[in-house]
Design a protein around this motif. Structure first.
Motif, PDB file in Angstrom:
ATOM      1  N   ALA A  84      54.411  -1.573   7.054  1.00  0.00           N
ATOM      2  CA  ALA A  84      53.593  -1.494   5.848  1.00  0.00           C
ATOM      3  C   ALA A  84      53.715  -0.139   5.175  1.00  0.00           C
ATOM      4  CB  ALA A  84      52.141  -1.769   6.189  1.00  0.00           C
ATOM      5  N   LEU A  85      53.910   0.879   5.957  1.00  0.00           N
ATOM      6  CA  LEU A  85      53.906   2.208   5.358  1.00  0.00           C
ATOM      7  C   LEU A  85      55.288   2.673   4.937  1.00  0.00           C
ATOM      8  CD1 LEU A  85      51.311   4.054   7.588  1.00  0.00           C
ATOM      9  CD2 LEU A  85      51.013   3.062   5.332  1.00  0.00           C
ATOM     10  N   HIS A 141      42.476   4.104   2.773  1.00  0.00           N
ATOM     11  CA  HIS A 141      41.815   3.145   1.891  1.00  0.00           C
ATOM     12  C   HIS A 141      41.275   3.817   0.641  1.00  0.00           C
ATOM     13  CE1 HIS A 141      41.851   0.446   5.401  1.00  0.00           C
ATOM     14  NE2 HIS A 141      41.942  -0.461   4.465  1.00  0.00           N
ATOM     15  N   PRO A 155      43.062  -6.375  -3.299  1.00  0.00           N
ATOM     16  CA  PRO A 155      41.678  -6.595  -3.718  1.00  0.00           C
ATOM     17  C   PRO A 155      41.453  -6.056  -5.131  1.00  0.00           C
ATOM     18  CG  PRO A 155      41.753  -5.638  -1.535  1.00  0.00           C
ATOM     19  CD  PRO A 155      43.151  -5.603  -2.063  1.00  0.00           C
ATOM     20  N   HIS A 158      41.400  -2.389  -5.842  1.00  0.00           N
ATOM     21  CA  HIS A 158      42.546  -1.605  -5.409  1.00  0.00           C
ATOM     22  C   HIS A 158      43.158  -0.939  -6.642  1.00  0.00           C
ATOM     23  CE1 HIS A 158      46.585  -0.743  -3.955  1.00  0.00           C
ATOM     24  NE2 HIS A 158      46.133  -0.873  -2.735  1.00  0.00           N
ATOM     25  N   TRP A 163      40.800   8.539  13.998  1.00  0.00           N
ATOM     26  CA  TRP A 163      41.654   7.440  13.533  1.00  0.00           C
ATOM     27  C   TRP A 163      40.962   6.689  12.391  1.00  0.00           C
ATOM     28  CZ3 TRP A 163      41.641   1.954  13.755  1.00  0.00           C
ATOM     29  CH2 TRP A 163      42.888   1.372  13.495  1.00  0.00           C
ATOM     30  N   PHE A 199      49.374  -6.030  10.341  1.00  0.00           N
ATOM     31  CA  PHE A 199      48.540  -4.928  10.847  1.00  0.00           C
ATOM     32  C   PHE A 199      47.067  -5.320  10.871  1.00  0.00           C
ATOM     33  CE2 PHE A 199      45.686  -1.449   9.704  1.00  0.00           C
ATOM     34  CZ  PHE A 199      45.869  -0.601  10.780  1.00  0.00           C
ATOM     35  N   HIS A 200      46.574  -5.754   9.709  1.00  0.00           N
ATOM     36  CA  HIS A 200      45.150  -6.058   9.633  1.00  0.00           C
ATOM     37  C   HIS A 200      44.777  -7.266  10.516  1.00  0.00           C
ATOM     38  CE1 HIS A 200      45.286  -3.387   6.091  1.00  0.00           C
ATOM     39  NE2 HIS A 200      44.020  -3.163   6.381  1.00  0.00           N
ATOM     40  N   ARG A 247      44.702 -12.750   0.764  1.00  0.00           N
ATOM     41  CA  ARG A 247      45.957 -12.018   0.571  1.00  0.00           C
ATOM     42  C   ARG A 247      47.117 -12.730   1.268  1.00  0.00           C
ATOM     43  NH1 ARG A 247      44.993  -6.084   2.262  1.00  0.00           N
ATOM     44  NH2 ARG A 247      47.238  -6.026   2.071  1.00  0.00           N
ATOM     45  N   LEU A 298      32.444  -5.029   9.255  1.00  0.00           N
ATOM     46  CA  LEU A 298      33.772  -4.548   8.876  1.00  0.00           C
ATOM     47  C   LEU A 298      34.816  -5.625   9.123  1.00  0.00           C
ATOM     48  CD1 LEU A 298      35.623  -2.290   7.951  1.00  0.00           C
ATOM     49  CD2 LEU A 298      35.642  -1.405  10.248  1.00  0.00           C
ATOM     50  N   TYR A 326      49.335  12.899   1.000  1.00  0.00           N
ATOM     51  CA  TYR A 326      49.220  11.530   1.466  1.00  0.00           C
ATOM     52  C   TYR A 326      50.395  11.161   2.367  1.00  0.00           C
ATOM     53  CZ  TYR A 326      48.923   6.432   1.210  1.00  0.00           C
ATOM     54  OH  TYR A 326      48.846   5.105   1.509  1.00  0.00           O
ATOM     55  N   SER A 332      35.700  -6.177  -0.912  1.00  0.00           N
ATOM     56  CA  SER A 332      36.341  -5.218  -1.819  1.00  0.00           C
ATOM     57  C   SER A 332      36.780  -3.972  -1.063  1.00  0.00           C
ATOM     58  CB  SER A 332      35.369  -4.840  -2.932  1.00  0.00           C
ATOM     59  OG  SER A 332      34.359  -4.019  -2.394  1.00  0.00           O
ATOM     60  N   MET A 333      37.633  -3.218  -1.673  1.00  0.00           N
ATOM     61  CA  MET A 333      38.112  -1.981  -1.060  1.00  0.00           C
ATOM     62  C   MET A 333      36.952  -1.014  -0.821  1.00  0.00           C
ATOM     63  SD  MET A 333      41.351  -2.223  -0.586  1.00  0.00           S
ATOM     64  CE  MET A 333      42.024  -0.594  -0.309  1.00  0.00           C
ATOM     65  N   PHE A 362      49.146   9.870  10.695  1.00  0.00           N
ATOM     66  CA  PHE A 362      48.350   8.692  11.067  1.00  0.00           C
ATOM     67  C   PHE A 362      49.124   7.760  11.994  1.00  0.00           C
ATOM     68  CE2 PHE A 362      46.780   4.376  10.344  1.00  0.00           C
ATOM     69  CZ  PHE A 362      45.459   4.553  10.701  1.00  0.00           C
ATOM     70  N   LEU A 370      52.040  -1.539  11.058  1.00  0.00           N
ATOM     71  CA  LEU A 370      51.756  -0.286  10.361  1.00  0.00           C
ATOM     72  C   LEU A 370      53.040   0.382   9.890  1.00  0.00           C
ATOM     73  CD1 LEU A 370      49.383   1.628   9.702  1.00  0.00           C
ATOM     74  CD2 LEU A 370      49.878   2.804  11.829  1.00  0.00           C
ATOM     75  N   CYS A 410      39.285 -10.297   3.568  1.00  0.00           N
ATOM     76  CA  CYS A 410      40.323  -9.629   2.800  1.00  0.00           C
ATOM     77  C   CYS A 410      41.696 -10.210   3.135  1.00  0.00           C
ATOM     78  CB  CYS A 410      40.269  -8.150   3.152  1.00  0.00           C
ATOM     79  SG  CYS A 410      41.325  -7.131   2.197  1.00  0.00           S
TER      80      CYS A 410
END
Ligand code: HEM
Lengths: 345, 621
Positions: free
Chosen positions: B537-538, A302, B51, B54, A294, B248-249, B167, B156, A252, B90-91, A259, B534, B163
């Motif tokens: 977030a990561l 997810h 969510p 999750h 992507w 990001f979203h 949040r 989507l 991951y 939902s996820m 990613f 991104l 979503c």
């Protein structure tokens, strides 16, 4: 040296690198075989009363006097008792000393990479530009980067069990690239004359390197999971690999880096497309596949975060994602029509 | 602990008392956080920012308040709406729609698309006459504008918005909230370690209160938000992770919106300009024009471009690439509305920005300067006709139509060879061996008859319908008259005494694309936000850290522990660092402190703690 000479030496170097990689591959394979034996021994030893690695588990209640400094005693009373039972590393995965095969394999891999990099540099010098403007060059540089990424990741975590996979994949890609896609050095067509060639393509290649490693880890995780379900009892060497959860975490994290790089590739590609083709997005075949990849990896992220999808199911997405990357590079480049007609074939 | 239990897990349930129990985890590991209060537990088990399905999420009750999958008989319409909304956001739905999007994008890469490759579509129709109508019906030739593709991405994005909104609300609350109470027992948490410093006379600073104060100051400096609870400090950091995720979203929605708006407000147009010609930015001047939905003529700012010179450079030395284009340069004179005129160049990868639009150089080729003269000396035709390049050596093809002024209507299909060579197979057919003008030859097949121009059916200037015509010069001419062959400056007689045709010379043309997209920079801005979000977030870890001090018979006892919220591979190390620094502040020699805080002295020996200590949700009473 003339450009032709340089291109020639580049080819000599790449064939030499392939030979060295082959040695490395064989040694990594032997290492896996040896791991089977080690695992068997470890299993025997574990049945003896003083189990391997047991001392590490007992730390919970121990009081360790660490130091007595300046008349003051400092004591590490205890650490959590969390590590135990199923969470303990497998018999000999952590603290396992690299076998002789593995050390040979890794040295050969490093040597192979050095020669490989020489080949890449010569090709670049011969062309007088970055050596990734057609499929041969893309394969040449891309495989070097996969090895590079592997060696870098290895510095942080022991992923040497992936050596056979990495060298194997590398040999296949390099052989196909050199034998089927070789083209002589030619200058850049006007559409490729851009700083974005350097940035966009390089980042894409590095991202591919990370995806490759992640896919290997995911595959290992799938095998490990199967073994946990006692369906693949005879793959003994898997005992020397980390447990499935750990492999999943590693996959991951490596895929995440890929990613991020891929996201950048996508954005940079759009910026370049605007300059070169007059629109930033046109659903050109190559654009479509870059997008699909992507989305697949976004799906993977997810899936990892979705209850019921973590584990084997999400790993399949990582593998499918990498398959799409390979498809995008090979089939889409060669057989699909589109503006990205840079394969040079 | 094997995660396989997740797969069959019924999920968290809310029991009547409103407390969460981790039903999914099976029997709890022995000795679990018995000391956690109900509050602590809620706090570590679920993350309301996520969510409900999750992995770290708080399970939502199914409609009617029953367990998952249990359908309650009495459920009002509002209840159903809520239920479906929750399903949509939902996820699992997000995941499903993402996968669907990937799959739906595939067909468009397998068959040519009208927008990017119209000729390919025409060719496909000829090659697959049976399959074509079927595929066309379901819209695969316009995949990315098709109803089914749009449905997937619109769903989507609805899911995405559904979503993001709750949040974001949660996150604003979380940003204002104080760190949670210190759990009664830290020992089951990640990176736990307990260190006792012996001695500690009054006033030596070795009392719990000053230890906690020092820890708090230290954590604050490290960017933690802190709160003291008795003899402990509770600290939390990494809110930026969630912020990044939301940015990001949300930025994805921004990208979609701005792409849509830009497409609606903008336009693209193509125009072929021959050297010496002027292109004026007005609707009539375009060869083809694609306006957006909300486009109006007034958006075309009236500038003009004259193509003064078009220069090409081809590879001459490299044997493997003879004739490969190296450079194209269009020198233009640009005149804006207020009369300013300036010399500009347009190159591939370097468009010209003018009048709110960008002008791109996308193609080029040769144009034939031709004159047709009637026997009486009049010139019914004199024009420069662009010929379309057919291959890399610029063998080009074009059409000349002379409807009036001669005894018969005449059409000519021309082939131009910039560097003509005989194919030497005896057929007399020529080819071009190099794209530059080394030996330019024009060959014309002449047809006589009805050009079909009066039928009112629009015709392409690049094609000639020869159905109602007879070939009078060329391979199929009855009397064997050969195609007319001309070099620049030459004149040839048309068969049957119709007149003459003169090849005055060759010019180059540039094919320009004009593109106006007022939202383009916005798209880029949102894409940049996506990327920044991104990264945050990561790679920003979100975690809690606790430092607790107490006096025991042996001296001052210090406890350290952490809790990851989301992926946090470096948590154990981070707790170690906090401990090491804090111990140093407390007077422990630095090397000893470092030793005590070493990772392998912490709760789990590998750097990713797995099992109960790693995830709060695995702790239950
Ligand atoms: C356009 C569709 C979407 C794309 C491309 C997308 C992409 C991503 C990416 C790249 C991440 C990882 C980065 C991060 O953690 O911020 C992520 C995470 C996340 N997404 Fe999405 N997303 C989409 C739609 C959704 C929807 C509809 C939901 C709501 C159910 C959602 C919920 C989440 C959550 C909760 C995370 C955090 C995952 C974690 O904790 O590891 N996303 N998404």
């Amino acid at each position: 040296m003339t450009a032709t000479d340089l291109a020639y030496y580049s080819l000599v170097a790449v064939y030499s690198a392939m030979a060295i990689y082959t040695i490395s591959f064989v040694a990594y394979a032997l290492d896996l075989a040896k791991r089977s034996g080690d695992a068997q021994l470890a299993a025997k030893a574990a049945t003896a009363p003083a189990a391997v690695g047991a001392e590490a588990q007992g730390a919970g209640a121990e009081r360790v006097v660490t130091a007595s400094a300046g008349g003051r005693t400092v004591v590490l009373d205890r650490t959590a008792t969390a590590a135990g039972g199923a969470d303990a590393p497998r018999a000999s995965s952590s603290g396992r000393r690299p076998s002789r095969f593995e050390r040979v394999a890794t040295s050969m891999l490093v040597l192979g990479l050095v020669v490989h990099v020489v080949s890449v540099v010569f090709r670049g010098l011969a062309a007088g530009r970055v050596p990734w403007a057609n499929m041969f060059e893309f394969s040449l540089t891309g495989t070097a980067i996969i090895v590079g990424v592997f060696l870098v990741v290895r510095v942080f975590v022991d992923v040497s069990y992936l050596g056979a996979y990495v060298t194997g994949l590398n040999l296949i890609l390099l052989a196909i690239g050199t034998v089927n896609y070789y083209v002589a050095v030619v200058p850049l067509q006007p559409a490729l004359q851009s700083a974005w060639l350097v940035i966009h393509v390089l980042v894409a290649i590095i991202g591919t390197g990370f995806f490759a490693i992640a896919a290997g880890l995911s595959a290992a995780q799938l095998v490990q999971t199967k073994r946990d379900q006692a369906k693949l009892a005879n793959l003994r060497f898997m005992d020397t690999l980390p447990e499935a959860d750990r492999l999943e975490d590693l996959a991951y994290r490596v895929a995440l880096v890929g990613f991020v790089l891929w996201t950048f590739t996508l954005i940079a590609g759009a910026v370049w497309a605007e300059r070169a083709w007059g629109r930033y997005w046109g659903w050109d075949t190559k654009e479509v596949w870059t997008f699909i990849i992507w989305v697949l990896y976004a799906g993977y992220i997810h899936a990892r975060a979705t209850r019921g999808w973590r584990g084997a199911r999400s790993s399949w997405l990582s593998i499918i994602g990498f398959a799409a990357v390979m498809f995008n590079f090979s089939v889409v480049n060669v057989f699909f029509k589109g503006l990205h007609a840079y394969s040079g074939l | 602990m094997a995660r396989s239990s997740d797969r069959t897990a019924p999920g968290l349930r809310r029991d009547p008392a409103g407390q969460h129990r981790t039903a999914e985890q099976g029997p709890p590991p022995q000795g679990t956080a018995a000391g956690l209060t109900a509050d602590d537990e809620t706090d570590v088990t679920g993350d309301p920012l996520r969510p409900s399905d999750h992995v770290d999420g708080v399970a939502a009750p199914a409609p009617g308040g029953g367990g998952d999958g249990v359908t309650q008989p009495r459920l009002g319409p509002i209840g159903y709406l809520r239920f479906f909304w929750r399903q949509l956001t939902s996820m699992k739905t997000a995941l499903f729609l993402l996968m669907l999007l990937a799959v739906a994008a595939i067909p468009g890469s397998l068959v040519p698309q009208r927008t990017s490759d119209p000729n390919g579509v025409v060719q496909y129709r000829t090659e697959h006459p049976d399959l074509f109508p079927v595929l066309d019906k379901i819209g695969v030739f316009d995949t990315y504008a098709s109803p089914w593709f749009s449905a997937v991405y619109l769903l989507l994005f609805i899911s995405l918005i559904g979503c993001i909104v709750p949040r974001t609300k949660h996150h604003f609350e979380a940003l204002r909230a104080r760190p949670p109470k210190t759990p009664a027992r830290l020992s089951r948490l990640a990176g736990y370690r307990s260190v006792t410093i012996a001695g500690g006379a009054e006033g030596s600073g070795l009392d719990p209160a000053s230890a906690v104060a020092a820890a708090r100051a230290q954590l604050r400096r490290a960017g933690y938000r802190t709160e003291v609870f008795g003899d402990s400090v509770s600290a939390e950091r990494g809110y930026a992770r969630e912020t990044g995720n939301l940015v990001f979203h949300s930025a994805l929605v921004g990208v979609l919106l701005t792409v849509g708006i830009g497409g609606g407000l903008g336009y693209t147009g193509q125009r072929v300009v021959v050297e010496g010609q002027t292109f004026t930015n007005a609707l009539v001047a375009y060869d083809s024009f694609n306006p957006g939905r909300w486009f109006s003529d007034s958006q075309l700012s009236p500038y003009s471009l004259t193509l003064d010179r078009f220069t090409t450079k081809y590879e001459e030395k490299n044997r493997d690439a003879i004739g490969q284009p190296l450079d194209y340069t269009a020198d233009v004179t640009a005149r804006t509305q207020d009369g300013d005129s300036s010399q500009q160049t347009i190159k591939v990868n370097s468009p010209l920005a003018i009048g709110g639009s960008n002008v791109y150089l996308l193609g080029n080729g040769y144009a034939m300067d031709l004159t047709v003269t009637a026997p009486d000396g009049t010139e019914p035709f004199t024009d420069t006709i662009p010929f379309l390049p057919q291959n890399a050596d610029l063998m080009s093809q074009g059409v000349v139509k002379v409807p009036d002024g001669l005894a018969e209507q005449i059409g000519m299909i021309g082939f131009f060879y910039p560097s003509a060579v005989d194919t030497e197979d005896g057929s007399g057919i020529m080819a071009s061996s190099y794209p530059d003008l080394l030996n330019p030859v024009l060959s014309l097949n002449v047809y006589e008859g009805d050009l079909g121009l009066d039928d009112g059916v629009p015709q392409s200037v690049y094609s000639l319908t020869t159905d109602g015509m007879t070939e009078i010069a060329g391979a199929a001419a009855d009397d064997g008259t050969k195609a007319l062959k001309l070099t620049p400056g030459e004149t040839a007689d048309l068969p049957g005494g119709l007149g003459t045709v003169t090849f005055n010379g060759v010019k180059r043309f540039a094919s320009l694309d004009v593109h106006h997209d007022p939202a383009q920079l916005w798209v880029l801005g949102f894409a940049g936000l996506t990327f920044a979000g991104l990264l945050t977030a990561l790679f920003v870890p979100r975690r809690r850290v606790w430092v607790k001090a107490s006096t025991t018979d042996d001296g001052l006892r210090l406890e350290y522990a952490g809790l990851a919220r989301g992926e946090d591979p470096t948590l154990v190390r981070a707790v170690g660092d906090v401990a090491s620094r804090h111990l140093t502040t407390m007077g422990v020699p630095a090397d000893v402190a470092r030793d005590l805080a070493r990772e392998d002295s912490a709760s789990t020996s590998n750097d990713t703690p797995t099992g109960p200590a790693r995830r709060g949700r695995k702790i239950s009473s």
